[in-house]
Design a protein around this motif. Structure first.
Motif, PDB file in Angstrom:
ATOM      1  N   MET A   1      -4.215  -2.606 -33.627  1.00 58.98           N
ATOM      2  CA  MET A   1      -2.832  -3.034 -33.595  1.00 58.98           C
ATOM      3  C   MET A   1      -2.702  -4.373 -32.855  1.00 58.98           C
ATOM      4  SD  MET A   1       0.417  -0.841 -32.224  1.00 58.98           S
ATOM      5  CE  MET A   1       1.733  -1.670 -31.361  1.00 58.98           C
ATOM      6  N   LYS A   2      -1.954  -5.313 -33.439  1.00 51.66           N
ATOM      7  CA  LYS A   2      -1.804  -6.639 -32.850  1.00 51.66           C
ATOM      8  C   LYS A   2      -1.013  -6.578 -31.555  1.00 51.66           C
ATOM      9  CE  LYS A   2      -1.918  -9.503 -37.037  1.00 51.66           C
ATOM     10  NZ  LYS A   2      -1.166 -10.516 -37.818  1.00 51.66           N
ATOM     11  N   LYS A   3      -1.439  -7.384 -30.587  1.00 48.10           N
ATOM     12  CA  LYS A   3      -0.636  -7.551 -29.379  1.00 48.10           C
ATOM     13  C   LYS A   3       0.574  -8.422 -29.713  1.00 48.10           C
ATOM     14  CE  LYS A   3      -4.336  -7.060 -25.967  1.00 48.10           C
ATOM     15  NZ  LYS A   3      -5.137  -7.741 -24.917  1.00 48.10           N
ATOM     16  N   THR A   4       1.712  -8.067 -29.147  1.00 43.61           N
ATOM     17  CA  THR A   4       2.951  -8.780 -29.440  1.00 43.61           C
ATOM     18  C   THR A   4       3.362  -9.635 -28.240  1.00 43.61           C
ATOM     19  OG1 THR A   4       4.208  -6.844 -28.686  1.00 43.61           O
ATOM     20  CG2 THR A   4       3.799  -7.042 -31.061  1.00 43.61           C
ATOM     21  N   ILE A   5       3.897 -10.832 -28.549  1.00 46.62           N
ATOM     22  CA  ILE A   5       4.362 -11.724 -27.491  1.00 46.62           C
ATOM     23  C   ILE A   5       5.631 -12.434 -27.933  1.00 46.62           C
ATOM     24  CG2 ILE A   5       2.770 -13.539 -28.268  1.00 46.62           C
ATOM     25  CD1 ILE A   5       2.721 -14.518 -25.320  1.00 46.62           C
ATOM     26  N   LEU A   6       6.592 -12.486 -27.047  1.00 43.81           N
ATOM     27  CA  LEU A   6       7.830 -13.235 -27.259  1.00 43.81           C
ATOM     28  C   LEU A   6       7.721 -14.540 -26.481  1.00 43.81           C
ATOM     29  CD1 LEU A   6      10.832 -13.594 -28.059  1.00 43.81           C
ATOM     30  CD2 LEU A   6      11.430 -12.184 -26.077  1.00 43.81           C
ATOM     31  N   ILE A   7       7.938 -15.661 -27.160  1.00 38.82           N
ATOM     32  CA  ILE A   7       7.847 -16.982 -26.533  1.00 38.82           C
ATOM     33  C   ILE A   7       9.177 -17.704 -26.696  1.00 38.82           C
ATOM     34  CG2 ILE A   7       6.599 -19.166 -26.435  1.00 38.82           C
ATOM     35  CD1 ILE A   7       4.264 -17.807 -27.845  1.00 38.82           C
ATOM     36  N   THR A   8       9.678 -18.284 -25.615  1.00 36.90           N
ATOM     37  CA  THR A   8      10.909 -19.074 -25.691  1.00 36.90           C
ATOM     38  C   THR A   8      10.566 -20.564 -25.710  1.00 36.90           C
ATOM     39  OG1 THR A   8      11.237 -19.229 -23.284  1.00 36.90           O
ATOM     40  CG2 THR A   8      12.145 -17.290 -24.406  1.00 36.90           C
ATOM     41  N   GLY A   9      11.478 -21.347 -26.305  1.00 35.16           N
ATOM     42  CA  GLY A   9      11.291 -22.796 -26.321  1.00 35.16           C
ATOM     43  C   GLY A   9      10.154 -23.252 -27.221  1.00 35.16           C
ATOM     44  N   CYS A  10      10.170 -22.823 -28.484  1.00 38.26           N
ATOM     45  CA  CYS A  10       9.042 -23.087 -29.390  1.00 38.26           C
ATOM     46  C   CYS A  10       9.271 -24.257 -30.347  1.00 38.26           C
ATOM     47  CB  CYS A  10       8.729 -21.832 -30.212  1.00 38.26           C
ATOM     48  SG  CYS A  10       8.126 -20.449 -29.235  1.00 38.26           S
ATOM     49  N   THR A  21      -0.962 -21.280 -32.050  1.00 39.87           N
ATOM     50  CA  THR A  21      -2.345 -20.925 -31.747  1.00 39.87           C
ATOM     51  C   THR A  21      -2.510 -19.419 -31.560  1.00 39.87           C
ATOM     52  OG1 THR A  21      -2.611 -23.074 -30.663  1.00 39.87           O
ATOM     53  CG2 THR A  21      -4.293 -21.412 -30.239  1.00 39.87           C
ATOM     54  N   LEU A  22      -1.595 -18.792 -30.832  1.00 35.93           N
ATOM     55  CA  LEU A  22      -1.709 -17.348 -30.626  1.00 35.93           C
ATOM     56  C   LEU A  22      -1.540 -16.595 -31.949  1.00 35.93           C
ATOM     57  CD1 LEU A  22       0.234 -16.959 -27.257  1.00 35.93           C
ATOM     58  CD2 LEU A  22      -2.239 -16.798 -27.622  1.00 35.93           C
ATOM     59  N   HIS A  23      -0.670 -17.088 -32.805  1.00 40.32           N
ATOM     60  CA  HIS A  23      -0.520 -16.496 -34.146  1.00 40.32           C
ATOM     61  C   HIS A  23      -1.847 -16.573 -34.897  1.00 40.32           C
ATOM     62  CE1 HIS A  23       1.231 -15.567 -38.080  1.00 40.32           C
ATOM     63  NE2 HIS A  23       0.654 -16.667 -38.549  1.00 40.32           N
ATOM     64  N   ASN A  24      -2.503 -17.721 -34.829  1.00 39.95           N
ATOM     65  CA  ASN A  24      -3.788 -17.894 -35.522  1.00 39.95           C
ATOM     66  C   ASN A  24      -4.895 -17.069 -34.887  1.00 39.95           C
ATOM     67  OD1 ASN A  24      -2.618 -19.711 -37.310  1.00 39.95           O
ATOM     68  ND2 ASN A  24      -3.175 -21.514 -36.093  1.00 39.95           N
ATOM     69  N   HIS A  25      -4.715 -16.688 -33.617  1.00 40.41           N
ATOM     70  CA  HIS A  25      -5.704 -15.862 -32.919  1.00 40.41           C
ATOM     71  C   HIS A  25      -5.435 -14.365 -33.071  1.00 40.41           C
ATOM     72  CE1 HIS A  25      -7.159 -19.561 -31.182  1.00 40.41           C
ATOM     73  NE2 HIS A  25      -8.046 -18.927 -30.440  1.00 40.41           N
ATOM     74  N   GLY A  26      -4.468 -14.004 -33.886  1.00 42.70           N
ATOM     75  CA  GLY A  26      -4.247 -12.594 -34.185  1.00 42.70           C
ATOM     76  C   GLY A  26      -3.118 -11.913 -33.439  1.00 42.70           C
ATOM     77  N   TYR A  27      -2.404 -12.649 -32.601  1.00 40.44           N
ATOM     78  CA  TYR A  27      -1.239 -12.076 -31.931  1.00 40.44           C
ATOM     79  C   TYR A  27      -0.060 -12.017 -32.909  1.00 40.44           C
ATOM     80  CZ  TYR A  27      -3.225 -12.358 -27.212  1.00 40.44           C
ATOM     81  OH  TYR A  27      -3.992 -12.182 -26.088  1.00 40.44           O
ATOM     82  N   ARG A  28       0.788 -11.047 -32.714  1.00 41.57           N
ATOM     83  CA  ARG A  28       2.067 -11.051 -33.426  1.00 41.57           C
ATOM     84  C   ARG A  28       3.053 -11.807 -32.534  1.00 41.57           C
ATOM     85  NH1 ARG A  28       5.883  -6.125 -35.879  1.00 41.57           N
ATOM     86  NH2 ARG A  28       7.231  -7.557 -37.071  1.00 41.57           N
ATOM     87  N   VAL A  29       3.431 -13.000 -32.959  1.00 44.58           N
ATOM     88  CA  VAL A  29       4.227 -13.906 -32.142  1.00 44.58           C
ATOM     89  C   VAL A  29       5.671 -13.931 -32.615  1.00 44.58           C
ATOM     90  CG1 VAL A  29       4.538 -16.303 -31.410  1.00 44.58           C
ATOM     91  CG2 VAL A  29       2.220 -15.354 -31.658  1.00 44.58           C
ATOM     92  N   PHE A  30       6.579 -13.780 -31.675  1.00 45.30           N
ATOM     93  CA  PHE A  30       8.003 -13.978 -31.939  1.00 45.30           C
ATOM     94  C   PHE A  30       8.380 -15.306 -31.287  1.00 45.30           C
ATOM     95  CE2 PHE A  30       7.273  -9.403 -31.871  1.00 45.30           C
ATOM     96  CZ  PHE A  30       7.701  -9.077 -33.158  1.00 45.30           C
ATOM     97  N   ALA A  31       8.467 -16.331 -32.122  1.00 39.15           N
ATOM     98  CA  ALA A  31       8.692 -17.694 -31.649  1.00 39.15           C
ATOM     99  C   ALA A  31      10.182 -18.004 -31.704  1.00 39.15           C
ATOM    100  CB  ALA A  31       7.916 -18.683 -32.519  1.00 39.15           C
TER     101      ALA A  31
END
Length: 278
Positions: A1-10, A21-31
């Motif tokens: 299961m992918k690790k999820t991260i919320l990032i502000t100011g994208c 970069t984190l998206h390309n490394h397999g994280y599920r990113v909420f930008a």
């Protein structure tokens, strides 16, 4: 299961670099970004994105609820990054100007983090990464409002780290010096919005500040690309025991060392020459 991260100011700079970069490394990113046009850009580049205005509680709550809905109520990490700089001498900054700086750079971050913390406590783990600055522990002239917000973030983060001891939720501060971004472009807009440059006693210094802010390319030595910050973010996400603080760029290491060994008066003399005109 992918690790999820919320990032502000994208929309650009550090946040954009981290999201891609984190998206390309397999994280599920909420930008997330403040402007709808930035959200559309991120969506077009294949990222999951939605609007989040850190100065608006309703926007923060809507963004948080969207993430919870998409992740079934879980979130591995948040990277608080969205912020802006307001140059200006302290005596020229109105209450409104200071309030706006704190709404985005401090209050929005903490409001979002406080929504996320119960989720992390329930799941038993989490990472809170705060993009602070070298100006979170040393001050420069004409950066007072921004300085104050970063000092506040440092204090809140240090306290959260103590209060979260033993919870398996880690709080890390990233402390960059000069990084390539649109920071200067936005700072010019804020300065001209809140300060009547020609009527200020500091008008000659302001013209030098504006010249620096308008400089194309790196305006100061030792400027690094956003990837330098990203390397520390990745360590804070993936290390078993992430560091409480991550220095980035030579000025951060330099001033961190000088603050330990110089008297306040000696450090003041050095910092007074380092800011404002350069």
């Amino acid at each position: 299961m992918k690790k999820t991260i919320l990032i502000t100011g994208c929309s650009s700079g550090i946040g954009y670099c981290a999201a891609k970069t984190l998206h390309n490394h397999g994280y599920r990113v909420f930008a997330t970004a403040r402007r709808p046009a930035s959200v559309e850009m991120l969506l077009n580049e294949g990222l999951e994105s939605f609007q989040l205005d850190l100065a608006d509680s309703n926007s923060i709550n809507l963004a948080f609820k969207s993430v919870m809905r998409l992740t079934n109520g879980e979130l591995y990490a948040v990277f608080n990054n969205g912020a802006y700089g307001l140059p200006g001498a302290i005596e020229d900054l109105s209450r409104e100007a200071l309030r706006g700086q704190f709404e985005t750079n401090v209050f929005g971050w903490q409001e979002l983090t406080n929504l996320i913390l119960p989720v992390m406590r329930k799941q038993g783990y989490g990472r809170i990464i705060q993009n602070s600055s070298v100006l979170g522990f040393v001050s420069l002239p004409f950066r007072g409002a921004y300085n104050a917000t970063k000092y506040a973030i440092e204090g809140l983060s240090d306290t959260m780290r103590l209060e979260l001891t033993g919870s398996n939720i880690f709080v890390s501060l990233i402390e960059p010096g000069p990084i390539e971004s649109r920071f200067r472009e936005n700072a010019v807009k804020m300065l001209l919005k809140y300060v009547d440059v020609e009527k200020s006693i500091h008008h000659e210094r302001y013209h030098k500040v504006l010249k620096r802010l308008h400089t194309k390319g790196p305006a100061v030595p030792f400027t690094l690309p956003p990837e330098a910050v990203l390397r520390r973010v990745i360590h804070a996400l993936e290390a078993k025991k992430p560091h409480p603080r991550y220095y980035v760029t030579f000025p951060t290491f330099l001033f961190g060392t000088l603050k330990r060994f110089l008297s306040t008066r000696a450090l003041d003399a050095l910092l007074a020459k380092s800011g404002g005109d350069h």
